[in-house]
Design an enzyme around this catalytic site. Sequence first.
Site, PDB file in Angstrom:
ATOM      1  N   HIS A  79      40.116  40.769  32.535  1.00 38.39           N
ATOM      2  CA  HIS A  79      39.437  39.851  31.600  1.00 38.39           C
ATOM      3  C   HIS A  79      39.852  40.144  30.168  1.00 38.39           C
ATOM      4  O   HIS A  79      40.154  39.247  29.395  1.00 38.39           O
ATOM      5  CB  HIS A  79      37.923  40.028  31.708  1.00 38.39           C
ATOM      6  CG  HIS A  79      37.332  39.490  32.972  1.00 38.39           C
ATOM      7  ND1 HIS A  79      37.522  38.209  33.398  1.00 38.39           N
ATOM      8  CD2 HIS A  79      36.512  40.063  33.893  1.00 38.39           C
ATOM      9  CE1 HIS A  79      36.847  38.014  34.532  1.00 38.39           C
ATOM     10  NE2 HIS A  79      36.238  39.120  34.857  1.00 38.39           N
ATOM     11  N   TYR A 133      34.499  33.135  41.845  1.00 35.40           N
ATOM     12  CA  TYR A 133      34.979  34.295  42.616  1.00 35.40           C
ATOM     13  C   TYR A 133      35.631  33.861  43.930  1.00 35.40           C
ATOM     14  O   TYR A 133      36.545  34.514  44.416  1.00 35.40           O
ATOM     15  CB  TYR A 133      33.834  35.270  42.894  1.00 35.40           C
ATOM     16  CG  TYR A 133      33.177  35.768  41.629  1.00 35.40           C
ATOM     17  CD1 TYR A 133      33.842  36.638  40.776  1.00 35.40           C
ATOM     18  CD2 TYR A 133      31.906  35.352  41.263  1.00 35.40           C
ATOM     19  CE1 TYR A 133      33.254  37.087  39.602  1.00 35.40           C
ATOM     20  CE2 TYR A 133      31.299  35.788  40.091  1.00 35.40           C
ATOM     21  CZ  TYR A 133      31.980  36.653  39.261  1.00 35.40           C
ATOM     22  OH  TYR A 133      31.403  37.087  38.104  1.00 35.40           O
ATOM     23  N   HIS A 163      24.150  37.362  39.456  1.00 30.68           N
ATOM     24  CA  HIS A 163      24.615  36.113  38.845  1.00 30.68           C
ATOM     25  C   HIS A 163      23.580  34.999  38.877  1.00 30.68           C
ATOM     26  O   HIS A 163      23.736  33.998  38.177  1.00 30.68           O
ATOM     27  CB  HIS A 163      25.911  35.669  39.534  1.00 30.68           C
ATOM     28  CG  HIS A 163      26.988  36.719  39.481  1.00 30.68           C
ATOM     29  ND1 HIS A 163      26.888  37.915  40.167  1.00 30.68           N
ATOM     30  CD2 HIS A 163      28.156  36.783  38.802  1.00 30.68           C
ATOM     31  CE1 HIS A 163      27.963  38.655  39.925  1.00 30.68           C
ATOM     32  NE2 HIS A 163      28.747  37.996  39.099  1.00 30.68           N
ATOM     33  N   HIS A 180      25.496  45.808  35.504  1.00 30.87           N
ATOM     34  CA  HIS A 180      26.516  44.985  36.156  1.00 30.87           C
ATOM     35  C   HIS A 180      27.747  44.888  35.244  1.00 30.87           C
ATOM     36  O   HIS A 180      27.639  44.548  34.081  1.00 30.87           O
ATOM     37  CB  HIS A 180      25.977  43.594  36.493  1.00 30.87           C
ATOM     38  CG  HIS A 180      26.903  42.844  37.403  1.00 30.87           C
ATOM     39  ND1 HIS A 180      26.773  42.876  38.777  1.00 30.87           N
ATOM     40  CD2 HIS A 180      28.007  42.110  37.156  1.00 30.87           C
ATOM     41  CE1 HIS A 180      27.748  42.166  39.322  1.00 30.87           C
ATOM     42  NE2 HIS A 180      28.516  41.700  38.360  1.00 30.87           N
ATOM     43  N   ALA A 181      28.912  45.203  35.813  1.00 35.94           N
ATOM     44  CA  ALA A 181      30.122  45.309  35.001  1.00 35.94           C
ATOM     45  C   ALA A 181      30.458  44.001  34.291  1.00 35.94           C
ATOM     46  O   ALA A 181      30.347  42.922  34.875  1.00 35.94           O
ATOM     47  CB  ALA A 181      31.298  45.715  35.894  1.00 35.94           C
ATOM     48  N   GLU A 218      38.715  35.449  36.794  1.00 32.49           N
ATOM     49  CA  GLU A 218      38.272  36.438  37.781  1.00 32.49           C
ATOM     50  C   GLU A 218      39.421  36.998  38.610  1.00 32.49           C
ATOM     51  O   GLU A 218      39.269  38.028  39.271  1.00 32.49           O
ATOM     52  CB  GLU A 218      37.226  35.821  38.711  1.00 32.49           C
ATOM     53  CG  GLU A 218      35.966  35.342  38.001  1.00 32.49           C
ATOM     54  CD  GLU A 218      35.297  36.423  37.175  1.00 32.49           C
ATOM     55  OE1 GLU A 218      35.469  37.620  37.482  1.00 32.49           O
ATOM     56  OE2 GLU A 218      34.620  36.072  36.190  1.00 32.49           O
ATOM     57  N   HIS A 231      39.614  44.971  37.495  1.00 32.26           N
ATOM     58  CA  HIS A 231      39.071  43.609  37.384  1.00 32.26           C
ATOM     59  C   HIS A 231      38.612  43.330  35.947  1.00 32.26           C
ATOM     60  O   HIS A 231      38.973  42.306  35.349  1.00 32.26           O
ATOM     61  CB  HIS A 231      37.898  43.467  38.368  1.00 32.26           C
ATOM     62  CG  HIS A 231      37.179  42.147  38.272  1.00 32.26           C
ATOM     63  ND1 HIS A 231      37.409  41.103  39.124  1.00 32.26           N
ATOM     64  CD2 HIS A 231      36.229  41.720  37.414  1.00 32.26           C
ATOM     65  CE1 HIS A 231      36.649  40.075  38.793  1.00 32.26           C
ATOM     66  NE2 HIS A 231      35.901  40.425  37.753  1.00 32.26           N
ATOM     67  N   GLU A 232      37.855  44.250  35.404  1.00 31.62           N
ATOM     68  CA  GLU A 232      37.323  44.052  34.047  1.00 31.62           C
ATOM     69  C   GLU A 232      38.445  44.003  33.012  1.00 31.62           C
ATOM     70  O   GLU A 232      38.441  43.164  32.115  1.00 31.62           O
ATOM     71  CB  GLU A 232      36.338  45.169  33.681  1.00 31.62           C
ATOM     72  CG  GLU A 232      35.088  45.219  34.551  1.00 31.62           C
ATOM     73  CD  GLU A 232      34.379  43.888  34.632  1.00 31.62           C
ATOM     74  OE1 GLU A 232      34.403  43.135  33.639  1.00 31.62           O
ATOM     75  OE2 GLU A 232      33.825  43.570  35.686  1.00 31.62           O
TER      76      GLU A 232
HETATM   77  O1  X8Z Z   1      30.546  40.172  39.042  1.00 40.26           O
HETATM   78  C1  X8Z Z   1      31.662  40.544  39.324  1.00 40.26           C
HETATM   79  C2  X8Z Z   1      32.486  41.351  38.321  1.00 40.26           C
HETATM   80  C3  X8Z Z   1      32.196  40.930  36.953  1.00 40.26           C
HETATM   81  S1  X8Z Z   1      32.679  39.288  36.628  1.00 40.26           S
HETATM   82  C4  X8Z Z   1      32.157  42.816  38.460  1.00 40.26           C
HETATM   83  N1  X8Z Z   1      32.188  40.299  40.540  1.00 40.26           N
HETATM   84  C5  X8Z Z   1      31.446  39.583  41.546  1.00 40.26           C
HETATM   85  C6  X8Z Z   1      30.239  40.385  42.023  1.00 40.26           C
HETATM   86  O2  X8Z Z   1      30.179  41.576  41.728  1.00 40.26           O
HETATM   87  O3  X8Z Z   1      29.391  39.822  42.707  1.00 40.26           O
HETATM   88  C7  X8Z Z   1      33.526  40.677  40.999  1.00 40.26           C
HETATM   89  C8  X8Z Z   1      33.610  40.213  42.408  1.00 40.26           C
HETATM   90  C9  X8Z Z   1      32.412  39.355  42.672  1.00 40.26           C
HETATM   91 ZN    ZN Z   2      34.838  39.241  36.482  1.00 44.06          ZN
END
Ligand code: X8Z
Ligand code: ZN
Length: 613
Positions: free
Chosen positions: A388, A522, A512, A354-355, A412, A384-385
């Site tokens: 940050h 988000y 998450h 997960h990024a 975010e 997105h990354e």
């Molecule tokens: O988790 C993330 C990023 C890292 S903070 C890739 N996002 C959420 C997800 O993937 O569920 C970005 C959008 C929503």
């Molecule tokens: Zn993020």
Amino acid sequence: MKDLYKLSLTAALVSSALLLGACGEKVVTVTESTSVSTAVNAEQAKAFVKTAADELSTLLLEVNRADWIASNFITEDTEALSAAAGQKLTETVVRLANKAARFNDIEVDYDTRRQLEKLKQALTLAAPADKAKTEELSGIVAKLNAMYGKGKYCKTPDNCMDLGQMSSTMATSRNYEEQLEMWTGWHNTAAPMKPIYVRQVELANEGAKELGYADTGVLWRSKYDMEPDAFALELDKQWGAVKPLYDALHCHVRAKLSEKYGADKVPLNKAIPAHLLGNMWAQSWGNIYDLVAPADADPGYDVTKLLADKGYDELKMVKGAEGFFTSLGFAPLPETFWTRSLFVQPKDRDVVCHASAWDLDAKDDLRIKMCIQRTGEEFSVIHHELGHNFYQRAYKNQPVFYQESANDGFHEAIGDTIALSVTPKYLQQIGLLEQIPDESKDIGLLLKLALDKVAFLPFGLLVDQWRWQVFSGQVTPEQYNAAWWKLREQYQGVAAPVARTEADFDAGAKYHVPGNTPYTRYFLAHILQFQFHKALCEKAGDTGAIHRCSIYNSKEAGAALNDMLEMGSSRPWQEALAKLTGKPDMDSSAILAYFAPLKTWLDEQNKDRQCGW
Ligand code: X8Z
Ligand code: ZN
């Protein structure tokens, strides 16, 4: 991390500020906040803040390194080292939080008070004072992270797929049964997490109570420079404003899916089966654009194809995203970013794919960790990354307690804001696209973006609605899965494609949840990024249609953005917002105006349809 900054410490107190950034959470544990009767004064409070900051900075570097390794090389040993570092941080934070409480009743200057508050509020998961329980919680945090990272679906013992492979199939398959197999295969990996998660909730709540919060959910809602209840109401208000747009999109998408798969599989008055939307969690739907696209308004290009045609590999994709930030006047990323980051999934070991974006030392050791796929969707995630990382660098000269975004939604939103400027005009400027489609194709572009951004909104809300109910005890472990699907249906209008039971733990299939990264951020980001985009386009002097604006190369926009970023969390987020946009309020009118032409088009498509579920 925040963008996944991903650190999980187990203590109750780390403030996000200290931590990392985007999606990384330090879960610190705090214990009781005893007040000590020794006389103290404002001078001592100030000195205490400075000493505490120094101690935490040193410790955070150690913790970040342990967590970086644990996420990049998942083994029993790295998991244990991460848990041990988390425990140490927790214990330290607890001790400091208790000391900070000595200054509760004395008059101190604004910055001392704010930093003391940041210290007390920093935790994501508070742990109880009891040392054995802190250790247990640290162990759980590290274990859940590793379990998610290792998750696989095995058709046979020697034929296994990881999440990346299953997600690719979900994105491209149009076969009902194949998508269902991927969906079920992945969701079933989370079941073993359930008892561990249940115990984590108990321990974290005990820690939150010792800190003076009713439960962990209240603790999470307390970090927004407003009363926790007022924050929850603010979310409801924002959702109420954007819901008509979501409902219109849902109606059109359901009708098209019903045409594709049949009304027996996708009934026209019910929630949409969750496995048909091109994404494992049905959280963003851009991958099924081809199924819902307007026949006469398709822009005729696809970023995934453009990247392939021009030979973009993972590194070139990251360089491309960095180029956008440097065009705004931000300095290039440091050399170590390129040597220490992870861009490509290793073949020989388990990693948390997960990024995430990391700031190891709050100086210059910035990195991302991401198993990049060569797609347009991932090109956005890279922006997105990097948002940050550029945020982290912009606030690095703030005191450690302010080394955080204005609120977590801001962290975010930054990279996403930049990605909104990845327009056809920009793609042409960087040589990816030959011909800019004319305006008659804008509905196709808006629809594609709405499938990602508008479709996401209810998901962005419901993950924490579920956790808040779990933390408060309103939902008990016997009701976890039913409560999850009730919220999925209520907010998103999606339904489990097969019967699920309480032996399943479907919330745990979303990174998450086992990763303990709060998710409301988000939702906030999806509202805020349109406000930021609008303000930056004004600074850049772009007066055209907002969805065609790109701030590429605008030093004015870059300077205005930097002015907000470098504030960190030193002032209430409303002030940071006003600094960039002129107004202190979250305001959904920006996202609504952006998609206004699409809403008109959707209403036209839906006029003879029965919408809702
Ligand atoms: O988790 C993330 C990023 C890292 S903070 C890739 N996002 C959420 C997800 O993937 O569920 C970005 C959008 C929503
Ligand atoms: Zn993020």
